[in-house]
Scaffold this motif. Structure first.
Motif, PDB file in Angstrom:
ATOM      1  N   MET A  27      -1.029   6.216   4.544  1.00  0.00           N
ATOM      2  CA  MET A  27      -1.503   6.415   3.093  1.00  0.00           C
ATOM      3  C   MET A  27      -1.985   8.007   2.913  1.00  0.00           C
ATOM      4  SD  MET A  27      -3.457   2.920   2.745  1.00  0.00           S
ATOM      5  CE  MET A  27      -4.170   3.418   1.312  1.00  0.00           C
ATOM      6  N   GLU A  28      -2.678   8.409   3.805  1.00  0.00           N
ATOM      7  CA  GLU A  28      -3.173  10.048   3.740  1.00  0.00           C
ATOM      8  C   GLU A  28      -1.780  10.633   3.498  1.00  0.00           C
ATOM      9  OE1 GLU A  28      -5.986  10.609   6.697  1.00  0.00           O
ATOM     10  OE2 GLU A  28      -7.241   9.148   5.990  1.00  0.00           O
ATOM     11  N   SER A  36      -7.240  -2.853  14.967  1.00  0.00           N
ATOM     12  CA  SER A  36      -7.841  -1.709  14.803  1.00  0.00           C
ATOM     13  C   SER A  36      -7.086  -0.557  14.684  1.00  0.00           C
ATOM     14  CB  SER A  36      -8.991  -1.307  15.599  1.00  0.00           C
ATOM     15  OG  SER A  36      -8.364  -1.256  16.926  1.00  0.00           O
ATOM     16  N   LEU A  52       0.900  -1.002   0.054  1.00  0.00           N
ATOM     17  CA  LEU A  52       0.117   0.049   0.219  1.00  0.00           C
ATOM     18  C   LEU A  52       0.782   1.395  -0.093  1.00  0.00           C
ATOM     19  CD1 LEU A  52      -2.946  -1.150   2.308  1.00  0.00           C
ATOM     20  CD2 LEU A  52      -2.865  -0.654   0.025  1.00  0.00           C
ATOM     21  N   LYS A  88      -5.331   7.393  -1.290  1.00  0.00           N
ATOM     22  CA  LYS A  88      -6.440   7.157  -0.483  1.00  0.00           C
ATOM     23  C   LYS A  88      -6.577   5.549  -0.785  1.00  0.00           C
ATOM     24  CE  LYS A  88      -8.490  11.380  -2.384  1.00  0.00           C
ATOM     25  NZ  LYS A  88      -9.535  11.593  -3.209  1.00  0.00           N
ATOM     26  N   SER A  89      -7.446   5.232   0.421  1.00  0.00           N
ATOM     27  CA  SER A  89      -7.821   3.670   0.581  1.00  0.00           C
ATOM     28  C   SER A  89      -8.813   3.187  -0.470  1.00  0.00           C
ATOM     29  CB  SER A  89      -8.120   3.414   1.959  1.00  0.00           C
ATOM     30  OG  SER A  89      -9.181   4.087   2.172  1.00  0.00           O
ATOM     31  N   GLN A 109      -3.647   3.886   7.530  1.00  0.00           N
ATOM     32  CA  GLN A 109      -4.554   4.679   6.724  1.00  0.00           C
ATOM     33  C   GLN A 109      -4.039   6.235   6.699  1.00  0.00           C
ATOM     34  OE1 GLN A 109      -7.765   4.140   5.267  1.00  0.00           O
ATOM     35  NE2 GLN A 109      -7.420   5.989   4.559  1.00  0.00           N
ATOM     36  N   LYS A 110      -3.502   6.848   7.850  1.00  0.00           N
ATOM     37  CA  LYS A 110      -2.949   7.945   8.285  1.00  0.00           C
ATOM     38  C   LYS A 110      -1.709   7.722   7.262  1.00  0.00           C
ATOM     39  CE  LYS A 110      -4.729   8.863  12.892  1.00  0.00           C
ATOM     40  NZ  LYS A 110      -4.494   8.724  14.207  1.00  0.00           N
ATOM     41  N   GLU A 139      -4.579  -0.567  11.389  1.00  0.00           N
ATOM     42  CA  GLU A 139      -5.400  -0.144  10.366  1.00  0.00           C
ATOM     43  C   GLU A 139      -5.619   1.451  10.337  1.00  0.00           C
ATOM     44  OE1 GLU A 139      -6.131  -1.754   7.886  1.00  0.00           O
ATOM     45  OE2 GLU A 139      -5.627  -3.713   8.960  1.00  0.00           O
ATOM     46  N   GLU A 140      -5.711   2.016  11.625  1.00  0.00           N
ATOM     47  CA  GLU A 140      -5.830   3.520  11.436  1.00  0.00           C
ATOM     48  C   GLU A 140      -4.466   4.169  11.282  1.00  0.00           C
ATOM     49  OE1 GLU A 140      -6.842   4.649  15.769  1.00  0.00           O
ATOM     50  OE2 GLU A 140      -8.965   3.364  15.552  1.00  0.00           O
ATOM     51  N   TRP A 141      -3.327   3.600  11.785  1.00  0.00           N
ATOM     52  CA  TRP A 141      -1.944   3.929  11.384  1.00  0.00           C
ATOM     53  C   TRP A 141      -1.840   3.910   9.877  1.00  0.00           C
ATOM     54  CZ3 TRP A 141       1.849   1.382   9.157  1.00  0.00           C
ATOM     55  CH2 TRP A 141       3.121   1.844   9.283  1.00  0.00           C
TER      56      TRP A 141
END
Length: 163
Positions: A156-157, A146, A126, A162-163, A153-154, A149-151
């Protein structure tokens, strides 16, 4: 099983105080043999190019390291972390890796096949990376599912994905 010889091996090998040796002993519920302890300590010392102080930091920080199987647990986990942190642009990778393990020895308890590799594979895919820094590697290893996944996502941002 002779506890005095077990504690004496640790005291002599790591220059531990009697109190530190007892604390380690209390946190190791199994009874590894002196041979296993010496083999584990020698392998860590050689693989990570550690001083007695570095080896002591690992054992005091994570006494359970003395219970791990070299072949099944320790070698694959150390190899995983070394590869994940390896930076082809940094000649100091091995020294940085040894410091990483000495600072966070509990990371050695994580399962390579079930936890570390699947998460790292997702990160590589990713984020399009081959290696990560120590902060990212701690997040990969220690976060709950969880939080991981939050980490991710951040991260990637931060790089505009984008996911």
């Amino acid at each position: 099983f002779d506890e005095s010889s077990w504690s004496e091996t640790l005291r002599r090998r790591l220059d531990l105080t009697p109190e530190d040796a007892s604390a380690v002993r209390l946190n190791v519920p199994t009874e590894p043999t002196n041979e296993h302890i010496n083999r584990t300590l020698s392998w860590l010392e050689e693989r990570l190019d550690l001083s007695t102080e570095g080896l002591r930091d690992i054992v005091l920080g994570y006494p359970g390291v003395l219970e791990l199987s070299l072949e099944t647990n320790l070698k694959p986990t150390v190899s995983f972390f070394a590869d994940a942190l390896r930076d082809s642009k940094n000649d100091d990778s091995d020294r940085l890796f040894a410091g990483f393990i000495c600072q966070s020895p509990r990371l050695l308890e994580y399962n390579v096949k079930k936890r570390l590799v699947p998460r790292f594979d997702r990160v590589k895919e990713l984020l399009d990376v081959d290696a990560v820094n120590a902060v990212s590697l701690r997040a990969i290893a220690t976060s709950t599912d969880s939080r991981f996944e939050e980490w991710l996502q951040k991260e990637m941002e931060l790089i505009g994905l984008k996911s």
